[in-house]
Design an enzyme around this catalytic site. Structure first.
Site, PDB file in Angstrom:
ATOM      1  N   ASN A   1       0.811  -1.229   0.000  1.00  0.00           N
ATOM      2  CA  ASN A   1       0.000   0.000   0.000  1.00  0.00           C
ATOM      3  C   ASN A   1       0.843   1.277   0.000  1.00  0.00           C
ATOM      4  O   ASN A   1       0.406   2.307  -0.504  1.00  0.00           O
ATOM      5  CB  ASN A   1      -1.034  -0.002   1.137  1.00  0.00           C
ATOM      6  CG  ASN A   1      -0.436  -0.191   2.509  1.00  0.00           C
ATOM      7  OD1 ASN A   1       0.714  -0.580   2.638  1.00  0.00           O
ATOM      8  ND2 ASN A   1      -1.212   0.097   3.530  1.00  0.00           N
TER       9      ASN A   1
ATOM     10  N   PRO B   1      10.282  -6.509  -0.564  1.00  0.00           N
ATOM     11  CA  PRO B   1       9.064  -5.742  -0.848  1.00  0.00           C
ATOM     12  C   PRO B   1       7.889  -6.678  -1.141  1.00  0.00           C
ATOM     13  O   PRO B   1       8.092  -7.864  -1.428  1.00  0.00           O
ATOM     14  CB  PRO B   1       9.443  -4.944  -2.092  1.00  0.00           C
ATOM     15  CG  PRO B   1      10.500  -5.760  -2.769  1.00  0.00           C
ATOM     16  CD  PRO B   1      11.208  -6.551  -1.705  1.00  0.00           C
ATOM     17  N   ALA B   2       6.683  -6.141  -1.089  1.00  0.00           N
ATOM     18  CA  ALA B   2       5.495  -6.927  -1.426  1.00  0.00           C
ATOM     19  C   ALA B   2       5.588  -7.386  -2.882  1.00  0.00           C
ATOM     20  O   ALA B   2       6.104  -6.663  -3.745  1.00  0.00           O
ATOM     21  CB  ALA B   2       4.245  -6.083  -1.230  1.00  0.00           C
ATOM     22  N   SER B   3       5.053  -8.560  -3.154  1.00  0.00           N
ATOM     23  CA  SER B   3       5.163  -9.109  -4.518  1.00  0.00           C
ATOM     24  C   SER B   3       4.377  -8.291  -5.539  1.00  0.00           C
ATOM     25  O   SER B   3       4.703  -8.311  -6.724  1.00  0.00           O
ATOM     26  CB  SER B   3       4.685 -10.557  -4.543  1.00  0.00           C
ATOM     27  OG  SER B   3       5.571 -11.331  -3.786  1.00  0.00           O
TER      28      SER B   3
ATOM     29  N   GLY C   1       2.416  -4.789   7.725  1.00  0.00           N
ATOM     30  CA  GLY C   1       1.482  -5.618   6.975  1.00  0.00           C
ATOM     31  C   GLY C   1       0.370  -6.093   7.872  1.00  0.00           C
ATOM     32  O   GLY C   1       0.034  -5.440   8.863  1.00  0.00           O
TER      33      GLY C   1
ATOM     34  N   GLU D   1       4.329  -3.181  12.490  1.00  0.00           N
ATOM     35  CA  GLU D   1       3.349  -2.135  12.224  1.00  0.00           C
ATOM     36  C   GLU D   1       2.216  -2.843  11.505  1.00  0.00           C
ATOM     37  O   GLU D   1       2.328  -3.162  10.331  1.00  0.00           O
ATOM     38  CB  GLU D   1       4.033  -1.053  11.381  1.00  0.00           C
ATOM     39  CG  GLU D   1       3.422   0.297  11.554  1.00  0.00           C
ATOM     40  CD  GLU D   1       2.388   0.489  10.491  1.00  0.00           C
ATOM     41  OE1 GLU D   1       1.220   0.152  10.790  1.00  0.00           O
ATOM     42  OE2 GLU D   1       2.729   0.946   9.409  1.00  0.00           O
TER      43      GLU D   1
ATOM     44  N   CYS E   1      -3.325   1.529   6.893  1.00  0.00           N
ATOM     45  CA  CYS E   1      -3.598   0.995   8.236  1.00  0.00           C
ATOM     46  C   CYS E   1      -4.117   2.098   9.155  1.00  0.00           C
ATOM     47  O   CYS E   1      -4.764   1.801  10.151  1.00  0.00           O
ATOM     48  CB  CYS E   1      -2.352   0.352   8.809  1.00  0.00           C
ATOM     49  SG  CYS E   1      -0.947   1.432   8.760  1.00  0.00           S
TER      50      CYS E   1
ATOM     51  N   GLU F   1     -10.830  -4.256   9.705  1.00  0.00           N
ATOM     52  CA  GLU F   1     -10.531  -3.133   8.802  1.00  0.00           C
ATOM     53  C   GLU F   1     -10.913  -3.504   7.371  1.00  0.00           C
ATOM     54  O   GLU F   1     -10.602  -4.590   6.895  1.00  0.00           O
ATOM     55  CB  GLU F   1      -9.081  -2.642   8.931  1.00  0.00           C
ATOM     56  CG  GLU F   1      -8.016  -3.530   8.404  1.00  0.00           C
ATOM     57  CD  GLU F   1      -6.603  -2.968   8.575  1.00  0.00           C
ATOM     58  OE1 GLU F   1      -6.423  -1.761   8.830  1.00  0.00           O
ATOM     59  OE2 GLU F   1      -5.659  -3.752   8.431  1.00  0.00           O
TER      60      GLU F   1
END
Ligand SMILES: NC(=O)C1=CN([C@@H]2O[C@H](COP(=O)(O)OP(=O)(O)OC[C@H]3O[C@@H](n4cnc5c(N)ncnc54)[C@H](OP(=O)(O)O)[C@@H]3O)[C@@H](O)[C@H]2O)C=CC1
Ligand SMILES: O=C(O)CCCC(=O)O
Length: 489
Positions: free
Chosen positions: A163, A187-189, A239, A261, A295, A392
């Site tokens: 994000n 990093p995120a895929s 995440g 976080e 978040c 959320e």
């Protein structure tokens, strides 16, 4: 490997389709790649290596070697390199923003904002490098002094989400590099390209080979090695709470320091005496930034009954006016959601709320543009047993709940296992202090819908995580304290 993308970059070299390990741009040992697609169009943007355990082990070993020299450089030398990186990020802001929008979907204006935000952590922590001071404590026996020194913790690992693909890296790596650590970034895929572009600039800024390593690919394999390897002394993760708690458990056998976080469920509380126009403006920022995928996004709008109808009407009007579209297009303020699963979660939350009595004031369905676009949505009269009160949404849905008293607002706000951000709109100073004191959250915006800044400590309590990032506090997690009893004086 040639780029598959048609991004219009001034410096195409920033679009890397390789991992950075020990100063070398490499492919996965297996030769396999993963596809990066633009969430706005589904187009293939690039392919990055599908790395795993062995590549991660090499990156950790490289970081360990590189750190031996980097930690010995003077703080002002490290500050100079970070300053250069900060300047390079600003010089390349347009390209970095285009890459970010192409892989993540957020509007270009937000991507530029994220690059500025990301760069601010590099600038801030570069400056802080010079202020890692110790202590001298008065002696407890004659002829002795007690010294407190601070040392870099060791190799760090950063696992980051999709994000905020740039800022979540610099908020973690910035303090690490500043104090003399080297690290491995995963990093995120969905969004590795921003991380790789940052690594190109880190090299150009003069970070020595091995200080910045980026490994892309299998989360389980890379995360498994980053958490099991005893050389890694610190893990910083942003995440989901689910994955955070798994990683914490994986860190336990090697007793790593961990910052987490994690998820939030932010209340946005509007009292009767609030400036309603300001509250609506704040709610739009706190709810719809990044299409609600943050978040710290307001997840539950708690509104006092005296202003409920007025606030609901104004918020619905303002939300309905937000322009949805491809983030590359001028004037767009709401991009697509990251993928189909995200859209499904939003739909489930709305359907559940409606089934339990909520009314749709605006939006409520997929956007006519198709794909993962969703209409900005406002729900009223939402029941407290709706899913959306407890979980959320990570999407552009603002559910309104009614309250009568201050105590009721506080009880509703705290009625969640999460404790990241909360927002309060009111004018009565006494009430504001009472509410702030009683909110079980790590961050509170009072008459403010945007609270993120490099100078303030970002982080949560309860299931929202451990530790603080940014600010003077954000450097502590990358340091070890050594106490020296200096006798014989
Ligand atoms: N606090 C926050 O800021 C964020 C919260 N979320 C919440 O989480 C939900 C799910 O989002 P999602 O992207 O799946 O979040 P995840 O927690 O799954 O992903 C965040 C990062 O962790 C990595 N990861 C996932 N599984 C593992 C693992 N077993 N070991 C090591 N690393 C791992 C991911 O890698 P990979 O991408 O390769 O899977 C990514 O880099 C969202 O809907 C939202 O509610 C999501 C993102 C950020
Ligand atoms: O949502 C997140 O995971 C990252 C925090 C965004 C911010 O710093 O505001």
């Amino acid at each position: 490997m040639n780029s598959t993308a048609t991004l219009n970059l001034k410096d195409p070299d920033l679009l890397r389709q390789a991992m950075l390990i020990d100063g070398e741009w490499v492919q996965a040992d297996s030769g396999q790649t993963i596809e990066i697609r633009n969430p706005a169009t589904g187009e293939l943007v690039a392919r990055v290596p599908n790395g795993g355990e062995t590549e991660t082990r090499r990156a950790i070993a490289a970081a360990e070697r590189a750190m031996q020299g980097w930690r010995k450089t003077l703080p002002k030398e490290r500050a100079k390199v970070l300053r250069k990186l900060y300047e390079l990020m600003l010089e390349n802001i347009e390209d970095l923003a285009v890459i970010l929008t192409a892989e993540q979907g957020k509007p270009l204006v937000e991507s530029r904002g994220e690059i500025l935000y990301a760069a601010s952590f590099i600038e801030w922590f570069g400056e802080e490098a010079k202020r890692v001071n110790g202590d001298i404590i008065p002696q407890n026996v004659d002829g002795r002094r007690i010294l407190v020194q601070k040392a870099p913790i060791g190799v760090f690992a950063a696992i980051t989400p999709w994000n905020f693909p740039s800022a979540m890296i610099t908020r973690k790596a910035g303090p690490g590099w500043a104090v003399g650590c080297a690290g491995v970034i995963k990093p995120a895929s969905q969004t590795p390209l921003s991380a790789l572009a940052l690594a190109v600039l880190a090299e150009r800024a003069g970070l020595p080979p091995g200080v910045c390593n980026v490994v892309t690919g299998s989360a389980r394999a890379i995360g498994g090695e980053l958490t099991a390897n005893p050389v890694v002394r610190k893990l910083s993760f942003t995440g989901s709470t689910e994955v955070g708690s798994l990683l914490l458990a994986q860190c336990a056998p090697t007793i790593k320091k961990a910052s987490m976080e994690l998820g939030g469920n932010a209340p946005f509380i509007v009292f009767d005496d609030a400036d309603i126009d300001a509250a609506v403006k704040g709610a739009i920022a706190a709810k719809y930034r990044n299409t609600g995928q943050a978040c710290v996004a307001a997840n539950r709008m708690l509104v006092q009954s005296g202003v409920y109808d007025q606030f609901a009407k104004k918020l619905a009007d303002a939300a309905a006016a937000l322009r949805v579209g491809n983030g590359m297009d001028d004037g767009v303020v709401l991009g697509p959601l990251i993928n189909g699963d995200a859209v499904q979660k939003v739909e489930e939350h709305i359907a559940d709320a409606v089934e339990k009595g909520a009314r749709i004031a605006t939006g409520g369905k997929r956007h006519p543009l198709g794909g993962s676009y969703f209409e900005p949505t406002v729900l009223t009269d939402v029941s407290r047993d709706a899913l959306i009160f407890n979980d959320e949404t990570f999407g552009p849905v603002a559910p309104l709940f009614r309250f009568e008293t201050e105590d009721e607002a506080i009880a509703m706000a705290n009625d969640t296992p999460f404790g990241l951000a909360a927002y309060v709109y009111a004018r009565d100073v006494g009430l504001i202090f009472r509410v702030v004191d009683n909110l079980e959250f790590g961050m509170v915006g009072v008459n403010e819908g945007m609270i993120s800044t490099e100078v303030a400590p970002f982080g949560g309590v309860k299931s929202s995580g451990l530790g603080r990032e940014g600010s003077k506090y954000g450097i502590d997690d990358y340091l070890e304290i050594k106490y020296v009893a200096l006798g014989g004086l």
